[in-house]
Design an enzyme around this catalytic site. Structure first.
Site, PDB file in Angstrom:
ATOM      1  N   ARG A   1      -8.302  60.691 -42.271  1.00 56.93           N
ATOM      2  CA  ARG A   1      -7.223  61.586 -42.699  1.00 56.93           C
ATOM      3  C   ARG A   1      -7.776  62.995 -42.816  1.00 56.93           C
ATOM      4  NH1 ARG A   1      -4.017  58.520 -41.179  1.00 56.93           N
ATOM      5  NH2 ARG A   1      -2.471  57.351 -42.360  1.00 56.93           N
TER       6      ARG A   1
ATOM      7  N   HIS B   1      -2.964  63.829 -34.062  1.00 60.32           N
ATOM      8  CA  HIS B   1      -2.776  62.574 -34.817  1.00 60.32           C
ATOM      9  C   HIS B   1      -2.214  61.480 -33.903  1.00 60.32           C
ATOM     10  CE1 HIS B   1      -2.137  60.838 -39.109  1.00 60.32           C
ATOM     11  NE2 HIS B   1      -2.358  59.869 -38.245  1.00 60.32           N
TER      12      HIS B   1
HETATM   13  P1  NAP Z   1      -9.114  49.188 -44.365  1.00 56.60           P
HETATM   14  O1  NAP Z   1      -9.138  47.892 -43.619  1.00 56.60           O
HETATM   15  O2  NAP Z   1      -8.468  49.246 -45.691  1.00 56.60           O
HETATM   16  O3  NAP Z   1     -10.649  49.655 -44.494  1.00 56.60           O
HETATM   17  C1  NAP Z   1     -11.047  50.709 -45.307  1.00 56.60           C
HETATM   18  C2  NAP Z   1     -12.564  50.760 -45.348  1.00 56.60           C
HETATM   19  O4  NAP Z   1     -12.952  51.916 -46.081  1.00 56.60           O
HETATM   20  C3  NAP Z   1     -13.171  49.541 -46.057  1.00 56.60           C
HETATM   21  O5  NAP Z   1     -14.370  49.148 -45.418  1.00 56.60           O
HETATM   22  C4  NAP Z   1     -13.485  50.092 -47.455  1.00 56.60           C
HETATM   23  O6  NAP Z   1     -14.575  49.461 -48.118  1.00 56.60           O
HETATM   24  C5  NAP Z   1     -13.870  51.516 -47.122  1.00 56.60           C
HETATM   25  N1  NAP Z   1     -13.718  52.384 -48.301  1.00 56.60           N
HETATM   26  C6  NAP Z   1     -12.593  52.679 -48.990  1.00 56.60           C
HETATM   27  N2  NAP Z   1     -12.880  53.474 -50.043  1.00 56.60           N
HETATM   28  C7  NAP Z   1     -14.220  53.674 -50.016  1.00 56.60           C
HETATM   29  C8  NAP Z   1     -15.115  54.370 -50.851  1.00 56.60           C
HETATM   30  N3  NAP Z   1     -14.707  55.041 -51.937  1.00 56.60           N
HETATM   31  N4  NAP Z   1     -16.429  54.341 -50.548  1.00 56.60           N
HETATM   32  C9  NAP Z   1     -16.873  53.656 -49.458  1.00 56.60           C
HETATM   33  N5  NAP Z   1     -16.062  52.967 -48.601  1.00 56.60           N
HETATM   34  C10 NAP Z   1     -14.750  52.978 -48.903  1.00 56.60           C
HETATM   35  O7  NAP Z   1      -8.441  50.328 -43.481  1.00 56.60           O
HETATM   36  P2  NAP Z   1      -8.245  50.385 -41.895  1.00 56.60           P
HETATM   37  O8  NAP Z   1      -7.078  49.579 -41.484  1.00 56.60           O
HETATM   38  O9  NAP Z   1      -9.552  50.123 -41.257  1.00 56.60           O
HETATM   39  O10 NAP Z   1      -7.835  51.931 -41.719  1.00 56.60           O
HETATM   40  C11 NAP Z   1      -8.670  52.969 -42.176  1.00 56.60           C
HETATM   41  C12 NAP Z   1      -7.956  54.295 -42.122  1.00 56.60           C
HETATM   42  O11 NAP Z   1      -7.864  54.760 -40.775  1.00 56.60           O
HETATM   43  C13 NAP Z   1      -6.501  54.301 -42.599  1.00 56.60           C
HETATM   44  O12 NAP Z   1      -6.412  54.314 -43.998  1.00 56.60           O
HETATM   45  C14 NAP Z   1      -5.969  55.567 -41.974  1.00 56.60           C
HETATM   46  O13 NAP Z   1      -6.193  56.644 -42.850  1.00 56.60           O
HETATM   47  C15 NAP Z   1      -6.832  55.739 -40.727  1.00 56.60           C
HETATM   48  N6  NAP Z   1      -6.059  55.557 -39.483  1.00 56.60           N
HETATM   49  C16 NAP Z   1      -5.844  56.629 -38.688  1.00 56.60           C
HETATM   50  C17 NAP Z   1      -5.154  56.491 -37.505  1.00 56.60           C
HETATM   51  C18 NAP Z   1      -4.955  57.661 -36.583  1.00 56.60           C
HETATM   52  O14 NAP Z   1      -4.149  57.571 -35.659  1.00 56.60           O
HETATM   53  N7  NAP Z   1      -5.685  58.741 -36.768  1.00 56.60           N
HETATM   54  C19 NAP Z   1      -4.635  55.241 -37.134  1.00 56.60           C
HETATM   55  C20 NAP Z   1      -4.872  54.151 -37.969  1.00 56.60           C
HETATM   56  C21 NAP Z   1      -5.589  54.316 -39.147  1.00 56.60           C
HETATM   57  P3  NAP Z   1     -14.523  47.891 -48.508  1.00 56.60           P
HETATM   58  O15 NAP Z   1     -14.622  47.154 -47.183  1.00 56.60           O
HETATM   59  O16 NAP Z   1     -15.716  47.714 -49.340  1.00 56.60           O
HETATM   60  O17 NAP Z   1     -13.213  47.650 -49.189  1.00 56.60           O
HETATM   61  C1  GLV Z   2      -2.063  56.400 -38.664  1.00 55.43           C
HETATM   62  O1  GLV Z   2      -2.515  57.431 -39.023  1.00 55.43           O
HETATM   63  C2  GLV Z   2      -2.069  55.207 -39.446  1.00 55.43           C
HETATM   64  O2  GLV Z   2      -2.441  55.263 -40.632  1.00 55.43           O
HETATM   65  O3  GLV Z   2      -1.687  54.155 -38.908  1.00 55.43           O
END
Ligand code: NAP
Ligand code: GLV
Length: 309
Positions: free
Chosen positions: A224, A272
């Protein structure tokens, strides 16, 4: 049962079609239309609509149209008793893996240098590293971070990752907790941010953490915009400490036309789009969430408000 589709800048027609197939029994309304308030049980949200959901007394879940839920959780005047669910969508994961692989390979093979050379018709060979000589750091080893790690591992890269809780992952050097952040960063010659935006991760890419990265390293931010202190990255790029950055997310979106990132020679901006949520892969995931919530079963992607993701 009815479902509200409240998603900013998302054309509803393909969603209505895909959701209609996946949920033949549901009545689907596109915000601000909502039919009878007492019949609304689910909301699919992208953008600043969570607070509007207070009017539905029988709402059972607010689902994000994407992986991130910051747009819902930041609305502290939302109906706080209603669970929030993010999408764990195979299509979204594939899109993120594609974007990350493409940009890692672009930096690994020094393509920005060759793009600059071509502008001056310069024929210069440059040194080439093997993937095993390139250590890549992934901030966030969740659904998407892990999928990216698996894909990069198949290409032979040397991988490390950082998470909040302890992990053991084959072929990934795992770091966890705040104390390990700087040692982790100091080894990341390409850093990929795949964290959720929470009070703990806001501004995590700043002067001190960018300085902890090796000189000449690269940043790919697909988490983000709030993760990055933008002025600190510009300073680090201008000093040459960070060689280049690919940024898909920004504090203000759309990125204002006069923002220096647009014109910086070492910044690649995308609007994005690292991964869009596609109706054809997401609709079955949404149907599954609804079925599980209604049956009182465990729901993948259920947000823990205490940790914020
Ligand atoms: P997720 O499965 O919830 O994974 C989040 C990861 O971040 C987990 O490994 C978590 O640790 C770690 N984390 C969270 N808070 C932390 C902290 N304070 N210190 C260290 N590690 C921390 O999320 P996801 O589905 O992979 O998605 C991640 C993010 O990608 C989304 O929230 C979104 O912002 C972004 N995203 C962007 C796009 C785009 O188009 N740009 C698309 C999709 C997603 P733990 O494993 O220990 O819980
Ligand atoms: C995109 O930014 C998502 O969070 O899926």
């Amino acid at each position: 049962m009815s479902l509200i589709f409240a998603c900013q800048d998302v054309p509803p027609a393909p969603w209505i079609a895909a959701l209609g197939k996946a949920l033949p029994e549901a009545e689907i309304h596109v915000w601000p239309d909502h039919g009878k308030v007492e019949e609304v049980e689910f909301a699919l949200i992208w953008g600043p609509y969570a607070r509007e959901m207070k009017r539905f007394p029988n709402l059972k879940a607010m689902m994000s149209l994407g992986a991130g839920v910051d747009h819902i959780l930041e609305q502290v005047d939302r109906p706080m008793h209603v669970p929030v669910v993010r999408l764990i969508d195979p299509g979204l994961k594939t899109g993120m893996v594609e974007y990350v692989l493409y940009n890692v390979l672009r930096y690994h093979r020094r393509m920005p240098d060759f793009e600059q050379q071509q502008k001056k018709a310069l024929w210069i060979e440059r040194s080439q590293a093997t993937p095993s000589e390139r250590r890549i750091g992934i901030l966030g080893l969740g659904e998407i971070g892990l999928a990216c790690a698996e894909a990069l591992n198949r290409l032979g890269f040397d991988l490390i990752g950082w998470s909040r809780t302890k992990k053991e992952i084959l072929d990934v050097g795992c770091f966890y907790g705040d104390e390990t952040l700087k040692p982790f960063l100091s080894q990341s010659s390409i850093l990929i941010c795949l964290l959720p935006l929470t009070p703990e991760t806001e501004g995590i890419l700043n002067k001190a953490t960018l300085a902890a990265m090796p000189a000449g390293s690269y940043l790919i931010n697909v988490g983000r915009g709030g993760h990055l202190v933008e002025g600190d990255l510009l300073d680090a790029l201008n000093s040459g400490h960070i060689a280049a950055a690919t940024l898909d997310v920004f504090r203000e979106e759309p990125l204002p036309k006069d923002h220096p990132f647009w014109r910086h020679p070492n910044v690649t901006v995308t609007p994005h789009i690292a991964a869009l949520t596609l109706p054809q892969t997401a609709a079955p995931v949404i149907a599954d969430i609804i079925e599980r919530v209604r049956a009182g079963r465990k729901v993948p992607g259920m947000i823990d408000p205490a940790v914020g993701y």
